[in-house]
Design an enzyme around this catalytic site. Structure first.
Site, mmCIF file in Angstrom:
data_model
loop_
_atom_site.group_PDB
_atom_site.id
_atom_site.type_symbol
_atom_site.label_atom_id
_atom_site.label_comp_id
_atom_site.label_asym_id
_atom_site.label_seq_id
_atom_site.Cartn_x
_atom_site.Cartn_y
_atom_site.Cartn_z
ATOM 1 N N ARG A 187 20.930 -1.143 -12.647
ATOM 2 C CA ARG A 187 21.099 -2.197 -13.663
ATOM 3 C C ARG A 187 20.122 -3.347 -13.441
ATOM 4 O O ARG A 187 19.472 -3.821 -14.360
ATOM 5 C CB ARG A 187 22.524 -2.753 -13.608
ATOM 6 N N VAL A 224 -5.774 -8.603 1.945
ATOM 7 C CA VAL A 224 -6.472 -9.323 3.016
ATOM 8 C C VAL A 224 -7.650 -8.469 3.491
ATOM 9 O O VAL A 224 -7.482 -7.276 3.728
ATOM 10 C CB VAL A 224 -5.508 -9.607 4.200
ATOM 11 N N THR A 244 24.598 -0.702 -9.446
ATOM 12 C CA THR A 244 24.117 -2.081 -9.584
ATOM 13 C C THR A 244 22.623 -2.182 -9.326
ATOM 14 O O THR A 244 21.921 -3.004 -9.924
ATOM 15 C CB THR A 244 24.913 -3.043 -8.664
ATOM 16 N N SER A 279 9.710 -13.732 -4.273
ATOM 17 C CA SER A 279 11.016 -13.487 -4.887
ATOM 18 C C SER A 279 12.120 -13.991 -3.958
ATOM 19 O O SER A 279 11.877 -14.283 -2.788
ATOM 20 C CB SER A 279 11.171 -11.985 -5.156
ATOM 21 N N CYS A 324 0.868 -1.178 0.000
ATOM 22 C CA CYS A 324 0.000 0.000 0.000
ATOM 23 C C CYS A 324 0.904 1.226 0.000
ATOM 24 O O CYS A 324 2.125 1.106 0.072
ATOM 25 C CB CYS A 324 -0.882 0.032 1.245
ATOM 26 N N LEU A 340 -3.892 -1.365 -1.847
ATOM 27 C CA LEU A 340 -3.878 -2.578 -2.660
ATOM 28 C C LEU A 340 -4.511 -3.651 -1.782
ATOM 29 O O LEU A 340 -3.956 -4.015 -0.751
ATOM 30 C CB LEU A 340 -2.447 -2.972 -3.044
ATOM 31 N N ALA A 341 -5.696 -4.127 -2.171
ATOM 32 C CA ALA A 341 -6.461 -5.049 -1.316
ATOM 33 C C ALA A 341 -5.901 -6.460 -1.420
ATOM 34 O O ALA A 341 -5.953 -7.070 -2.483
ATOM 35 C CB ALA A 341 -7.927 -5.025 -1.734
ATOM 36 N N LEU A 382 8.625 -14.644 -9.106
ATOM 37 C CA LEU A 382 9.700 -14.323 -10.039
ATOM 38 C C LEU A 382 10.677 -15.496 -10.059
ATOM 39 O O LEU A 382 10.994 -16.053 -9.002
ATOM 40 C CB LEU A 382 10.427 -13.039 -9.609
ATOM 41 N N ASN A 425 1.604 -0.160 6.033
ATOM 42 C CA ASN A 425 1.831 -0.850 4.769
ATOM 43 C C ASN A 425 2.571 -2.129 5.126
ATOM 44 O O ASN A 425 3.683 -2.068 5.634
ATOM 45 C CB ASN A 425 2.664 0.050 3.850
ATOM 46 N N GLY A 426 1.959 -3.271 4.916
ATOM 47 C CA GLY A 426 2.669 -4.492 5.243
ATOM 48 C C GLY A 426 1.757 -5.686 5.412
ATOM 49 O O GLY A 426 0.558 -5.615 5.164
ATOM 50 N N GLU A 427 2.358 -6.787 5.826
ATOM 51 C CA GLU A 427 1.623 -8.011 6.125
ATOM 52 C C GLU A 427 2.149 -8.540 7.460
ATOM 53 O O GLU A 427 3.353 -8.665 7.640
ATOM 54 C CB GLU A 427 1.840 -9.105 5.064
#
Length: 561
Positions: A340, A53, A337, A363, A2, A50-51, A256, A75-77
């Protein structure tokens, strides 16, 4: 994922200031809200959602009937919210994982509240009854947080620095905008006029210590012996637990997959657990690169082995170069880096957003730092030095790999999950004898690889595949992505500019034309903010002028590449 934003003691009309909050709208494409704080006319919250849960009650600032004086924007889980609810017999009003913060704060204090959270988070908690504002950020800074504080007590907080750069205030000099330190919380007194005063800044967790929430974890009891088989069994148990707890989602989960060890272990474990949990959809995996890139070929083998619904995203050097300005805008850094590696991750995230319905993306970030995966660890003078550098890298993740992973996915409204940075897994791994964790038999991450040997979780050739930097492996083995970048940018900076680089940019002066170009783009976008980056990411214990592993004398590509 979020976007959170808040002001306390604004000197300007709030409706004017609120336009700044829209700069992070990409972080929460499902809904947004601005809300003034009752009784404090110059304080407000902004939230982009961003929904993931509890779609019904997930809007913020979160407030519940039991604690009408508490306002929470986070913002988090919080992966252990149900375990904590049960342990302390909390009566929840919603299914929102963040509600547990309100109960923990009310029952204990801010330090214990933060220490008991197993997850990734950045929060702003307002207690109007006691006139206090609290800020906090998870151990590794997986979720971003920036703050601006003026000398006269105006506090502004945002998920990304760009939401603070154009705020107005009464100070004549520009106020500094700083990343909030991971693993810390800060307490402010809130005055009647809405201004604040910082009264405490403290650390609630360090990566080398077992987290307080481990006491309420559901993972099986670990074996205490340092016998190699016991250690490998513990690593497998903790890693699988780290992936399992991150399945918490009402949205589709994907992963990913670069074809390297770390993302392959995550993807394979994710597919295995998704089948056990009987998820109603196949796990989608995503790789990116040019046709003959080592990463794409390796990822294809892994996807076939684990049975994921695999997507390959092709990108040309031209497309990558065209994306650089956008990437730097989202990253808010000029680290070589990081930029890149971010281009490919930004482009694959764009594909996921446009072409699929996967929103929660797993990821492999954090493994290299934790398990001494960088090739330069072969040159560590002692196991102790290697261990110390591993901890340093973990503490600096919020400036580099974690920053890249968050911003490139958040730019497209995706939520990233990183099992290798699970608090219990990292604390356990770092507690192992230093000699166990160093590269062995010429292979980095030997202990991690050996822990999964013979299980057929991923192909053996991938399990023992040598480290390839993400920014190198996405293009042809014959010509690295960084070489393509350098050739293109060579013509954009002249020799005279390079001669004066240390004068033009006294803080972190660029040493190559590629770095000079990134710095120019950064300064154009965020003028005068170079100190957001304290130093460039570079290998240690070896003479290096470039962060790419392929430039090091000890680099040896796999024979089949």
């Amino acid at each position: 994922m979020c976007g959170i934003w808040a002001l306390f003691g604004s000197d300007e009309c709030l409706s004017v200031q609120c336009t700044s909050a829209m700069k992070i709208a990409h972080r929460g494409p499902d809904a947004f809200r601005f809300e003034n704080v009752n009784g404090f006319t110059n304080c407000c919250f902004g939230f982009h959602r961003l929904a993931i849960v509890d779609r019904l009650y997930g809007m913020q600032p979160l407030r519940i009937k039991k604690f009408p004086f508490l306002w929470l924007c986070y913002n988090g889980e919080i992966y252990n919210h149900l375990a904590l609810k049960e342990q302390f017999d909390f009566e929840h009003q919603t299914n929102v994982d963040g509600e547990v913060l309100l109960h923990l704060y009310s029952r204990f204090d801010i330090q214990k509240m933060a220490a008991l959270l197993d997850g990734v988070f950045a929060f702003i908690l307002l207690d109007t009854a006691n006139r206090k504002v609290f800020l906090g950020r998870d151990t590794y800074g997986v979720r971003p947080l920036f703050k601006l504080v003026t000398d006269n007590g105006f506090l502004a907080v945002c998920s990304e620095a760009k939401g603070l750069t154009e705020l107005s205030h009464t100070m004549s000099s520009p106020a500094s905008i700083d990343p909030f330190l991971p693993g810390h919380f800060e307490v402010f007194d809130l005055k009647l006029n809405g201004k604040v005063k910082s009264i405490q800044m403290a650390q609630f967790h360090c990566c080398t210590k077992e987290p307080a929430h481990a006491a309420y974890d559901t993972v099986e009891r670990l074996r205490t012996s340092f016998d190699e088989e016991a250690v490998k069994s513990n690593i497998r148990a903790l890693f699988e637990n780290a992936v399992r707890k991150r399945l918490m989602s009402h949205r589709r989960i994907g992963c990913l997959l670069s074809g390297g060890l770390d993302s392959s272990l995550v993807a394979a474990t994710l597919v295995k657990l998704a089948k056990e949990d009987k998820l109603k959809y196949p796990i989608q995996t995503f790789s990116i690169g040019s046709d003959d890139s080592p990463d794409v070929l390796a990822a294809r083998k892994v996807a076939a082995h684990i049975g994921s619904e695999h997507h390959e995203v092709n990108f040309s050097v031209e497309e990558g170069i065209q994306a650089i300005e956008e990437v730097i805008y989202h990253l808010e850094t000029y680290d070589i880096t990081t930029i890149r590696a971010s281009v490919a991750m930004y482009l694959v995230s764009k594909y996921i957003r446009q072409k699929t319905d996967s929103v929660v993306i797993f990821s492999g970030e954090g493994s290299d730092e934790l398990t001494q995966g960088y090739i330069y660890f072969h040159k560590a003078p002692t196991p102790k030095a290697a261990s110390e550098d591993s901890v340093r890298l973990l503490k600096e993740l919020y400036l580099f790999d974690v920053l890249r992973a968050d911003r490139t996915t958040a730019a497209h409204g995706l939520e990233l999950r990183v099992p290798f940075l699970d608090h219990r897994l990292t604390a356990y791994y770092l507690s192992l004898p230093e000699e166990m964790r160093i590269p062995r038999s010429g292979v980095e991450k030997h202990l991690l690889r050996d822990s999964f040997k013979g299980l057929n979780l991923i192909p053996e050739e991938i399990l023992w595949r040598r480290k390839e930097a993400f920014s190198d492996g996405v293009t042809s083995a014959k010509k690295s992505w960084y070489k393509c970048l350098q050739e293109h940018l060579e013509s954009m900076v002249n020799d005279e500019q390079m001669k004066k680089a240390h004068v033009t940019f006294p803080h972190n002066p660029p040493h190559t034309k590629e770095a000079y170009n990134y710095r120019q783009v950064f300064e154009k976008t965020f003028p005068g903010r170079a100190k957001w980056l304290s130093h460039f990411w570079m290998p240690r214990w070896i003479s290096a002028t470039d962060p790419s592993a392929r430039t090091l004398s000890i680099y040896k590509p796999d024979k089949d590449e």
